[in-house]
Design a protein around this motif. Sequence first.
Motif, short mmCIF file in Angstrom:
data_model
loop_
_atom_site.label_atom_id
_atom_site.label_comp_id
_atom_site.label_asym_id
_atom_site.label_seq_id
_atom_site.Cartn_x
_atom_site.Cartn_y
_atom_site.Cartn_z
N PRO A 285 0.78 -1.33 -0.04
CA PRO A 285 -0.10 -0.09 -0.10
C PRO A 285 0.98 1.45 0.10
O PRO A 285 1.92 1.15 0.22
CB PRO A 285 -0.74 -0.11 1.41
CG PRO A 285 0.12 -0.80 2.26
CD PRO A 285 0.91 -1.88 1.30
N LEU A 286 0.20 2.18 -0.33
CA LEU A 286 0.77 3.74 -0.25
C LEU A 286 1.51 4.00 1.12
O LEU A 286 2.77 4.67 0.86
CB LEU A 286 -0.14 4.79 -0.68
CG LEU A 286 0.35 6.08 -0.64
CD1 LEU A 286 1.44 6.12 -1.92
CD2 LEU A 286 -0.70 7.01 -0.91
N VAL A 287 1.05 3.58 2.12
CA VAL A 287 1.84 3.81 3.23
C VAL A 287 3.49 3.35 3.29
O VAL A 287 4.00 3.93 4.23
CB VAL A 287 0.94 3.50 4.53
CG1 VAL A 287 1.23 1.96 4.54
CG2 VAL A 287 1.58 3.94 5.98
N VAL A 288 3.86 2.50 2.69
CA VAL A 288 5.00 1.66 2.80
C VAL A 288 6.10 2.67 2.05
O VAL A 288 6.99 3.19 2.78
CB VAL A 288 5.08 0.58 2.14
CG1 VAL A 288 6.44 0.00 1.99
CG2 VAL A 288 4.21 -0.57 2.83
N PRO A 289 5.82 3.13 1.03
CA PRO A 289 7.02 4.06 0.30
C PRO A 289 6.74 5.51 1.05
O PRO A 289 7.86 6.13 1.01
CB PRO A 289 6.66 4.11 -1.06
CG PRO A 289 5.21 3.73 -1.26
CD PRO A 289 5.05 2.73 -0.21
N MET A 290 5.74 5.85 1.23
CA MET A 290 5.53 7.24 1.98
C MET A 290 6.14 7.52 3.53
O MET A 290 6.80 8.27 3.69
CB MET A 290 3.95 7.51 2.14
CG MET A 290 3.36 7.83 0.84
SD MET A 290 4.06 9.08 -0.06
CE MET A 290 4.11 10.39 1.23
N THR A 291 6.26 6.04 4.01
CA THR A 291 6.88 6.28 5.52
C THR A 291 8.40 6.19 5.26
O THR A 291 8.96 6.82 6.00
CB THR A 291 6.60 4.75 6.03
OG1 THR A 291 5.00 4.78 6.45
CG2 THR A 291 7.26 4.49 7.34
N LEU A 292 8.90 5.49 4.19
CA LEU A 292 10.36 5.41 3.80
C LEU A 292 10.70 6.89 3.46
O LEU A 292 11.54 7.47 3.78
CB LEU A 292 10.79 4.77 2.69
CG LEU A 292 10.68 3.13 3.08
CD1 LEU A 292 10.72 2.50 1.96
CD2 LEU A 292 11.66 2.88 3.81
N LEU A 293 9.92 7.47 2.59
CA LEU A 293 10.10 9.12 2.31
C LEU A 293 10.26 9.73 3.47
O LEU A 293 11.07 10.93 3.55
CB LEU A 293 8.88 9.43 1.24
CG LEU A 293 9.45 9.44 -0.22
CD1 LEU A 293 7.99 9.93 -0.99
CD2 LEU A 293 10.44 10.17 -0.72
N ARG A 294 9.27 9.80 4.14
CA ARG A 294 9.10 10.56 5.57
C ARG A 294 10.48 10.45 6.39
O ARG A 294 11.08 11.37 6.95
CB ARG A 294 8.03 10.38 6.23
CG ARG A 294 6.65 10.90 5.60
CD ARG A 294 5.50 10.21 6.33
NE ARG A 294 5.20 10.74 7.56
CZ ARG A 294 4.16 10.39 8.48
NH1 ARG A 294 3.16 9.70 7.74
NH2 ARG A 294 3.96 10.72 9.56
N GLY A 295 10.83 8.96 6.54
CA GLY A 295 11.98 8.77 7.17
C GLY A 295 13.25 9.36 6.62
O GLY A 295 14.14 9.92 7.17
N ALA A 296 13.38 9.47 5.25
CA ALA A 296 14.48 9.98 4.74
C ALA A 296 14.65 11.45 4.85
O ALA A 296 15.66 11.69 5.08
CB ALA A 296 14.27 9.36 3.15
N GLN A 297 13.25 12.06 4.79
CA GLN A 297 13.34 13.27 4.87
C GLN A 297 13.94 13.73 6.35
O GLN A 297 14.62 14.73 6.37
CB GLN A 297 11.94 13.92 4.62
CG GLN A 297 11.56 15.41 4.72
CD GLN A 297 11.54 16.01 5.97
OE1 GLN A 297 10.84 15.22 6.77
NE2 GLN A 297 12.13 16.99 6.49
#
Length: 324
Positions: A285-297
Motif C-alpha cells: 500500500p501507499l503507506v510503505v513508500p510514504m513512510t520511507l520518504l518521511r524517514g529519509a526526509q
Amino acid sequence: MDRDHRSAPQDDRIPVGISACLQGREVRHDGGHKHSRYCTEVLSRYFRFHSLCPEMGAGLSTPRQAMHLVDTDQGVRLKATRGDRDFTDLMTGFVDRTLDGLAGLRGFVLMAKSPSCGMERIRVYREDGEVGRRDASGLFAGALMARYPLMPVEEEGRLNDDRLRENFVERVFVYDDWCRLREQGLTAKGLIEFHSRHKFQLLAHSEATYRRLGPMLADLKSRPLDEIADDYIGAFMPAMAQRVSPGAHVNAMLHLAGFLRDHLEDADRRLLHEQIEAYHRGDVPLVVPMTLLRGAQRKVAQPYLARQQYLNPYPDALGLRNRV
C-alpha cells in the motif's frame, strides 16, 4: 497555519456538517436512524460534527410521511409518496434560513438516497408515479453544494470506498487550511506559502492544474490579490477532488525523492525506489513508500520537504494510506 496532526484537542477539531441520522439520532421518516460508527467513533476524533436534519429543521415531526422528488410543471417538488401533500416550501424555507450559517464548515457528510440530503443519483418521479430520471441531488444537498462549491461534500455510504474516504478526508484538511488562511487575513506571503506546502498534493491529483497554478502566482501584482486567490482556489479544490492513480502517486514520490538523491546512502536510495516500484505494481500500500520518504526526509532534514503536506496530509491514526 498547519495543524498538529499528532493530536486534535476537542476544541481544535475541524468543524464538519453531518446529517443527523448518521449520528444515531432518530430523525428519519420511520422514526429510525442510520448511525455511522465510522463517523462517530473514528472521524469524530478530528472532526467536530455539526448535525442537521433538513426535515426536522423544516418543522416536520418523526415519524412522518415518506417523501420523494417529483417533476411538475412548477419544477421539481418534494412531495409525500402517498397523497398530494407538498413539502417543498417548508424545505426551501429551511434552506434559506440555514445556508448562511454553514459558512464556517469545512466539509459535510450527507445521507445517501435522501430527497433532502442525497448528494447525487436521487430519483425524480413523474406525476404518474414512475421514475423519470436518477440524476438529481436532494433539495438541501443541492443548495448546499451550489452555495459552497469548494466545500468537500461526501455521502456516508461512499466513505466505505477506501479511495473516496481518503480523498474526502484529505480535502477537508486542505480546505480547513485554506479557510484559516482567509480568516487570518489574506496576504501574498500567505498565499505563496499555502501553494508551497500543498504543491505535491496538487501534483498527485492533477499535474495539469499544478502546472497552471504555479504561473498564476508568479506575478501577484498583476491583479487584485483577492481576485487571484479566488481564481487559484477555484481551480485547486476541484483538482483535489480528482482521484489519484498509482502512477500519479509514483510521479509525485519520485519528484520528492529527487530532493533527497544526493543526501542518501546508496542502500537507502535503492530501498526507497524498490518500494515505490512495489507500490506501483500493487504489492504494497501507499503507506510503505510514504513512510520511507518521511524517514529519509527526517534523516536528511531537508527544510523544503519538511513543509510538504503530501507527506503528512492528515493524522496517521486514521490509517487511510494503509488501504490505497
